[in-house]
Scaffold this motif. Structure first.
Motif, PDB file in Angstrom:
ATOM      1  N   UNK A  16       0.837  -1.200   0.000  1.00  0.00           N
ATOM      2  CA  UNK A  16       0.000   0.000   0.000  1.00  0.00           C
ATOM      3  C   UNK A  16       0.871   1.248   0.000  1.00  0.00           C
ATOM      4  N   UNK A  17       1.953   1.213   0.766  1.00  0.00           N
ATOM      5  CA  UNK A  17       2.871   2.360   0.767  1.00  0.00           C
ATOM      6  C   UNK A  17       3.469   2.586  -0.616  1.00  0.00           C
ATOM      7  N   UNK A  18       3.787   1.504  -1.279  1.00  0.00           N
ATOM      8  CA  UNK A  18       4.369   1.634  -2.625  1.00  0.00           C
ATOM      9  C   UNK A  18       3.355   2.239  -3.587  1.00  0.00           C
ATOM     10  N   UNK A  19       2.113   1.793  -3.505  1.00  0.00           N
ATOM     11  CA  UNK A  19       1.065   2.341  -4.370  1.00  0.00           C
ATOM     12  C   UNK A  19       0.870   3.832  -4.089  1.00  0.00           C
ATOM     13  N   UNK A  20       0.932   4.204  -2.821  1.00  0.00           N
ATOM     14  CA  UNK A  20       0.708   5.604  -2.436  1.00  0.00           C
ATOM     15  C   UNK A  20       1.786   6.521  -2.987  1.00  0.00           C
ATOM     16  N   UNK A  21       3.007   6.050  -3.076  1.00  0.00           N
ATOM     17  CA  UNK A  21       4.076   6.853  -3.636  1.00  0.00           C
ATOM     18  C   UNK A  21       4.275   8.190  -2.937  1.00  0.00           C
ATOM     19  N   UNK A  22       4.147   8.190  -1.617  1.00  0.00           N
ATOM     20  CA  UNK A  22       4.345   9.417  -0.851  1.00  0.00           C
ATOM     21  C   UNK A  22       3.078  10.198  -0.578  1.00  0.00           C
ATOM     22  N   UNK A  23       1.973   9.832  -1.205  1.00  0.00           N
ATOM     23  CA  UNK A  23       0.709  10.526  -0.919  1.00  0.00           C
ATOM     24  C   UNK A  23       0.181  10.104   0.445  1.00  0.00           C
ATOM     25  N   UNK A  24      -0.649  10.924   1.066  1.00  0.00           N
ATOM     26  CA  UNK A  24      -1.173  10.561   2.386  1.00  0.00           C
ATOM     27  C   UNK A  24      -2.018   9.295   2.336  1.00  0.00           C
ATOM     28  N   UNK A  25      -1.916   8.502   3.390  1.00  0.00           N
ATOM     29  CA  UNK A  25      -2.645   7.237   3.506  1.00  0.00           C
ATOM     30  C   UNK A  25      -3.490   7.278   4.769  1.00  0.00           C
ATOM     31  N   UNK A  26      -4.752   6.917   4.640  1.00  0.00           N
ATOM     32  CA  UNK A  26      -5.618   6.843   5.823  1.00  0.00           C
ATOM     33  C   UNK A  26      -6.415   5.546   5.789  1.00  0.00           C
TER      34      UNK A  26
END
Length: 264
Positions: A16-26
């Protein structure tokens, strides 16, 4: 643990972190089997990543979403993947808020009407002849027979059937299958959280369609009405049925609630 929005921080899987690519995750949802749903991004272009452990495959839901997308407002699948820890799918966002968002918990009358009318619209939109997915009583009973030695917890027993304490006892009751009222493509998990409601109080979409398939409409209605008790308290079942446009059917309701308690 029951399905709900996480009340405490959760560990974000590396995928999930890889998919986010630095965007915020909630983290926005956790189900009772360990699956997690994350919102990635903070604007109208936000994506949603549903992650599940390996024992809870997402393939069936991906197939159902892709089939349903041309007929109804459901999440559009953008990508999917897997590793040794689990599976994930990435979907585009839909407008609206879950029917169990704080806004709608404070206005259960509006929420319940949206759930009922939205479920009716879904049933009318999805074409039975073209649907390749089965959610029939027979298939679900076959699943339940694999669990025949298991007990049924007090919270899972439908009203009026509290005396049925095991899957084996339930199977005896469920052997008497009621004739279908109306065959539709059912949502498969028509609990309140899976309806999205727009600012105008109307249903704008549905999520969590991993069990979608052809069945009697009461397979959905029995669970949708039961869920109003869990989320809004007593007294809302008839409002949902009114919004759907059907009279109560106590016998089919009891049958499909018991089937829900013992099948997957």
């Amino acid at each position: 643990m029951i399905a709900s929005a996480p009340g405490a921080p959760v560990e974000v899987p590396p995928a999930v972190r890889e998919i986010a690519g630095g965007r915020p995750i909630r983290a926005v949802w956790r189900n009772e089997l360990g699956g997690l749903t994350f919102r990635v991004g903070a604007d109208s272009r936000a994506l949603f990543v549903k992650w599940s452990p390996v024992e809870l495959p997402l393939g069936p839901e991906v197939e159902r979403l892709r089939w349903s997308a041309s007929h109804a407002a459901v999440p559009r699948v953008l990508d999917r993947g897997a590793d040794e820890a689990g599976e994930w799918m990435v979907t585009a966002g839909l407008p609206g808020l879950s029917a169990v968002d704080d806004r709608w918990l404070a206005d259960p009358g509006t929420a319940v009407r949206a759930i009922g009318s939205g479920l009716r619209a879904l049933h009318e939109a999805l074409p039975v002849p073209d649907c390749p997915f089965d959610w029939s009583v027979e298939r679900r009973l076959a699943s339940a027979r694999e669990r025949s030695a298991e007990p049924i917890g007090p919270a899972e027993r439908p009203p009026g059937l509290e005396h049925v304490t095991s899957v084996r006892e339930a199977l005896r009751v469920l052997a008497d299958i009621p004739p279908a009222d109306r065959v539709v493509v059912c949502h498969g998990d028509a609990c309140a959280p899976n309806t999205l409601i727009g600012d105008d109080g109307r249903c704008v979409g549905h999520v969590d369609l991993g069990s979608l398939g052809v069945a009697d409409r009461w397979a959905d209605l029995a669970v949708a009405t039961w869920a109003t008790r869990w989320n809004y308290g007593p007294g809302w079942e008839e409002s949902l049925l009114d919004a759907y446009g059907v009279d109560p059917d106590p016998d089919r309701t009891a049958y499909y609630r018991l089937l829900w308690a013992v099948s997957d």
